[in-house]
Design an enzyme around this catalytic site. Structure first.
Site, PDB file in Angstrom:
ATOM      1  N   GLY A 207      14.534 -18.732   5.514  1.00 44.38           N
ATOM      2  CA  GLY A 207      13.020 -18.894   5.735  1.00 44.38           C
ATOM      3  C   GLY A 207      12.503 -18.414   7.017  1.00 44.38           C
ATOM      4  O   GLY A 207      13.167 -17.238   7.481  1.00 44.38           O
ATOM      5  N   THR A 209      12.012 -17.331  10.852  1.00 53.03           N
ATOM      6  CA  THR A 209      12.719 -17.299  12.071  1.00 53.03           C
ATOM      7  C   THR A 209      12.313 -18.571  12.856  1.00 53.03           C
ATOM      8  O   THR A 209      13.265 -19.048  13.506  1.00 53.03           O
ATOM      9  CB  THR A 209      12.433 -16.118  12.968  1.00 53.03           C
ATOM     10  OG1 THR A 209      12.988 -15.079  12.172  1.00 53.03           O
ATOM     11  CG2 THR A 209      13.145 -15.877  14.076  1.00 53.03           C
ATOM     12  N   ALA A 210      11.112 -18.901  12.997  1.00 60.15           N
ATOM     13  CA  ALA A 210      10.930 -20.109  13.806  1.00 60.15           C
ATOM     14  C   ALA A 210      11.615 -21.441  13.465  1.00 60.15           C
ATOM     15  O   ALA A 210      12.071 -22.344  14.023  1.00 60.15           O
ATOM     16  CB  ALA A 210       9.218 -20.334  13.704  1.00 60.15           C
ATOM     17  N   CYS A 263      11.618 -10.574   2.389  1.00 62.21           N
ATOM     18  CA  CYS A 263      12.209 -10.596   3.489  1.00 62.21           C
ATOM     19  C   CYS A 263      12.831  -9.023   3.913  1.00 62.21           C
ATOM     20  O   CYS A 263      12.876  -8.588   5.160  1.00 62.21           O
ATOM     21  CB  CYS A 263      13.435 -11.616   3.943  1.00 62.21           C
ATOM     22  SG  CYS A 263      14.519 -11.334   2.674  1.00 62.21           S
ATOM     23  N   GLU A 433      25.847 -13.421   3.287  1.00 55.68           N
ATOM     24  CA  GLU A 433      25.827 -14.238   1.930  1.00 55.68           C
ATOM     25  C   GLU A 433      26.311 -13.090   0.965  1.00 55.68           C
ATOM     26  O   GLU A 433      26.060 -11.892   1.265  1.00 55.68           O
ATOM     27  CB  GLU A 433      24.531 -14.615   1.704  1.00 55.68           C
ATOM     28  CG  GLU A 433      23.819 -15.901   2.371  1.00 55.68           C
ATOM     29  CD  GLU A 433      22.575 -16.563   1.952  1.00 55.68           C
ATOM     30  OE1 GLU A 433      21.581 -16.121   1.888  1.00 55.68           O
ATOM     31  OE2 GLU A 433      22.957 -17.626   1.567  1.00 55.68           O
TER      32      GLU A 433
HETATM   33  P1  NAD Z   1       9.755 -21.627   6.293  1.00 54.32           P
HETATM   34  O1  NAD Z   1      10.684 -21.542   7.179  1.00 54.32           O
HETATM   35  O2  NAD Z   1       8.380 -22.431   6.423  1.00 54.32           O
HETATM   36  O3  NAD Z   1      10.418 -22.508   4.947  1.00 54.32           O
HETATM   37  C1  NAD Z   1      11.712 -22.344   4.487  1.00 54.32           C
HETATM   38  C2  NAD Z   1      12.519 -23.688   3.918  1.00 54.32           C
HETATM   39  O4  NAD Z   1      12.552 -24.223   5.056  1.00 54.32           O
HETATM   40  C3  NAD Z   1      11.375 -24.280   3.054  1.00 54.32           C
HETATM   41  O5  NAD Z   1      12.173 -25.067   2.103  1.00 54.32           O
HETATM   42  C4  NAD Z   1      10.661 -25.491   3.945  1.00 54.32           C
HETATM   43  O6  NAD Z   1      10.587 -26.548   3.509  1.00 54.32           O
HETATM   44  C5  NAD Z   1      12.150 -25.708   4.927  1.00 54.32           C
HETATM   45  N1  NAD Z   1      11.809 -26.394   6.197  1.00 54.32           N
HETATM   46  C6  NAD Z   1      10.616 -26.349   6.847  1.00 54.32           C
HETATM   47  N2  NAD Z   1      10.795 -27.087   7.979  1.00 54.32           N
HETATM   48  C7  NAD Z   1      11.755 -27.434   8.326  1.00 54.32           C
HETATM   49  C8  NAD Z   1      12.574 -28.090   9.066  1.00 54.32           C
HETATM   50  N3  NAD Z   1      12.034 -28.512  10.259  1.00 54.32           N
HETATM   51  N4  NAD Z   1      13.900 -28.305   8.848  1.00 54.32           N
HETATM   52  C9  NAD Z   1      14.648 -28.020   7.833  1.00 54.32           C
HETATM   53  N5  NAD Z   1      13.943 -27.345   6.816  1.00 54.32           N
HETATM   54  C10 NAD Z   1      12.590 -27.070   6.907  1.00 54.32           C
HETATM   55  O7  NAD Z   1       9.814 -20.253   5.377  1.00 54.32           O
HETATM   56  P2  NAD Z   1       8.959 -19.946   4.062  1.00 54.32           P
HETATM   57  O8  NAD Z   1       7.270 -19.559   4.549  1.00 54.32           O
HETATM   58  O9  NAD Z   1       9.036 -20.741   2.993  1.00 54.32           O
HETATM   59  O10 NAD Z   1       9.588 -18.387   3.778  1.00 54.32           O
HETATM   60  C11 NAD Z   1       9.119 -17.094   4.141  1.00 54.32           C
HETATM   61  C12 NAD Z   1      10.145 -16.773   5.465  1.00 54.32           C
HETATM   62  O11 NAD Z   1      11.540 -16.671   4.810  1.00 54.32           O
HETATM   63  C13 NAD Z   1       9.734 -15.216   6.091  1.00 54.32           C
HETATM   64  O12 NAD Z   1       9.966 -15.417   7.273  1.00 54.32           O
HETATM   65  C14 NAD Z   1      10.945 -14.483   5.356  1.00 54.32           C
HETATM   66  O13 NAD Z   1      11.225 -13.368   5.930  1.00 54.32           O
HETATM   67  C15 NAD Z   1      11.980 -15.394   5.215  1.00 54.32           C
HETATM   68  N6  NAD Z   1      13.069 -15.032   4.192  1.00 54.32           N
HETATM   69  C16 NAD Z   1      14.438 -14.360   4.567  1.00 54.32           C
HETATM   70  C17 NAD Z   1      15.189 -14.096   3.754  1.00 54.32           C
HETATM   71  C18 NAD Z   1      16.624 -13.609   4.023  1.00 54.32           C
HETATM   72  O14 NAD Z   1      17.439 -13.376   3.184  1.00 54.32           O
HETATM   73  N7  NAD Z   1      16.661 -13.146   5.205  1.00 54.32           N
HETATM   74  C19 NAD Z   1      14.706 -14.206   2.270  1.00 54.32           C
HETATM   75  C20 NAD Z   1      13.701 -14.693   1.878  1.00 54.32           C
HETATM   76  C21 NAD Z   1      12.716 -15.185   2.891  1.00 54.32           C
END
Ligand code: NAD
Length: 453
Positions: A207, A209-210, A263, A433
């Site tokens: 997900g 970075t934040a 990503c 992974e």
């Molecule tokens: P996000 O961080 O908002 O959410 C990702 C997941 O985390 C969701 O299932 C969400 O419900 C969960 N989540 C949210 N808050 C949480 C918390 N406090 N504790 C635990 N889980 C929590 O990201 P997004 O908007 O769904 O996805 C987009 C981001 O994902 C982009 O920055 C993208 O680059 C990244 N991404 C990275 C890869 C990689 O392999 N590096 C692959 C796909 C997406």
């Protein structure tokens, strides 16, 4: 009461409502998973392998169904969604070979023999984003199950449908109840409970970075294992000696695939100054040729963005002040449509250059020489992916070694193969992974000395 109503991003019609998992239900699922895991780990390795092969077969029989679910829930073009469902099957097949290959070491020591075992961790929590709902889930659950763990999978709020179906298919394939459970829900409820629950021994987070930083901090409280796959702002570096026609023809697909919600999107194109103008001339028809339209049509190459919230975020990067070189097309009417957009930013500190947009927006900037190309490519907090276009093999290798990124491709844009490792440098993540070592990342190494006295 349902907690979220899912919207088809291509036409804004209502799909269905989903009830979110509560903290108490997560705790029940962990208890259930702990007991299922003990039985699973006690099975003969060949039996666990056979069960995963059956799961792969069952997914293989459901490719059309899974693909159409993704078309409706996420707006992915059908050809792409079919590839994604097939990829889940392939990942399961690949890791079905792992249970019989969890091989330890025999280490020469005095007074006896010393052996290592790769012990499963127990229960693993997998948290997935909305951009590739089923493939990213499989990268976590397939190797984790293969290594003898139970898995709790939390899909993203907007895109739970394929994950829920995969949970049912696992049961249809004969996987034991409780071993692989899909828990739709909020990140700050279900996701945070995975982090806080002492019974969950590893969190696999993909997900932003934040949020990844919060997950890592939370895992630190219990010294819990964590894998992070986070954001990216990858460079597509094009040298003057490259096959410029091919570089320009493929560049749109390296960033606009999945509407840029990738990503690994090569969202910064860097071009050697001497061919910069020529490259832009070649890029324009390539961008305008991207077929943007109904995700259900076989010929569609790019669908809509995933949601209203997300299109508002992406739109904030293209304002009246932006230097737009040219744009592709997008349907009008309902749906979260955004045309492929090429920006020529004035400065390297423009937020379109520094921030992950996660939409179909790319910047094009010139560079002076090899050192400048590497410096610009590395001028980012991220380091996930990237491409290098040159006919000079020595330069290709020098630049590949110089770019701080986990997944590079030369004269192509490939990043993900299930048989090769995937992950990021810097703030793009932690851990890897896929590839041959992924199952062992879901184990602890145990060392046992046996005295011969
Ligand atoms: P996000 O961080 O908002 O959410 C990702 C997941 O985390 C969701 O299932 C969400 O419900 C969960 N989540 C949210 N808050 C949480 C918390 N406090 N504790 C635990 N889980 C929590 O990201 P997004 O908007 O769904 O996805 C987009 C981001 O994902 C982009 O920055 C993208 O680059 C990244 N991404 C990275 C890869 C990689 O392999 N590096 C692959 C796909 C997406």
């Amino acid at each position: 009461m349902p907690d979220i109503t899912l919207i088809n991003p291509a036409d804004e019609t209502t799909l269905r409502t989903i009830t979110h998992t509560t903290v108490e239900e997560v705790d029940d699922a962990v208890r259930h998973a702990m007991s299922a895991q003990r039985a699973w780990a006690a099975l003969a390795p060949a039996d666990r392998a056979a069960a995963l092969r059956q799961f792969a077969l069952t997914v293989g029989d459901a490719i059309e169904e899974l693909a159409w679910l993704e078309v409706r829930n996420s707006g992915h073009p059908i050809s792409q969604a079919r590839w994604e469902a097939g990829h889940v099957r392939d990942v399961l097949n690949y890791y079905s070979a792992a249970p019989e290959r969890m091989i330890g070491k025999t280490i020469p020591v005095a007074g006896g023999i010393d052996v290592t075992f790769l012990e499963p961790l127990g229960v693993v929590g997998v948290i997935v984003p909305w951009n590739f709902p089923m493939t990213i889930a499989a990268w976590g659950f397939a190797p984790a199950l293969a290594a003898g763990n139970a898995v709790l999978l939390k899909p993203a709020e907007w895109t739970p449908l394929t994950a829920l179906r995969l949970g049912q298919l696992a049961l249809d394939a004969g996987l034991p109840e409780g071993l692989f459970q899909v828990l739709p829900g909020r990140g700050d409820v279900v996701g945070e409970r995975f982090v806080a629950h002492p019974g969950v021994r590893k969190v696999v987070f993909t997900g932003s970075t934040a949020v990844g930083k919060r997950v890592m901090a939370g895992c630190a409280e219990q010294v819990k294992a964590v894998t992070l796959e986070l954001g990216g702002k990858s460079a597509n570096v094009i040298f003057a000696d490259s096959d410029l026609e091919k570089a320009a023809a493929t560049a749109p697909y390296a960033v606009f695939e999945n509407a840029g919600q990738d990503c690994c999107a090569r969202s910064r194109i860097l071009v050697e100054r001497s061919v910069y103008d020529r490259f832009l001339e070649l890029l324009e028809p390539a961008v305008q040729g991207v077929r943007v339209g109904s995700p259900g049509d076989d010929g569609t190459e790019m669908g809509p963005l995933v949601s209203k919230t997300h299109i508002d975020r992406v739109s904030s990067f293209v304002t009246d002040d932006s230097r737009v070189a040219f744009r592709g097309s997008a349907p009008s009417g309902p749906g979260f449509w955004f045309p492929p957009t090429v920006l020529l930013p004035e400065s390297r500190t423009d937020r379109a250059v520094t921030d992950e947009i996660f939409g179909p927006v790319v910047t094009v900037q010139p560079f002076d020489d090899e050192a400048d190309a590497i410096a610009q490519a590395n001028d980012s907090v991220y380091g996930l992916s990237g491409s290098i276009w040159t006919r000079d093999i020595g330069r290709a290798l020098r630049v590949s070694r110089g770019v701080e990124s986990g997944n590079l491709s030369v004269n192509s844009h490939s990043s993900v193969r299930y048989s090769t490792p995937f992950g990021g440098f810097k703030q793009s993540g932690l851990g890897r992974e896929l590839g041959p070592d992924a199952a062992s990342a879901f184990t602890e190494t145990k060392n046992v000395f046996i005295s011969t006295d």
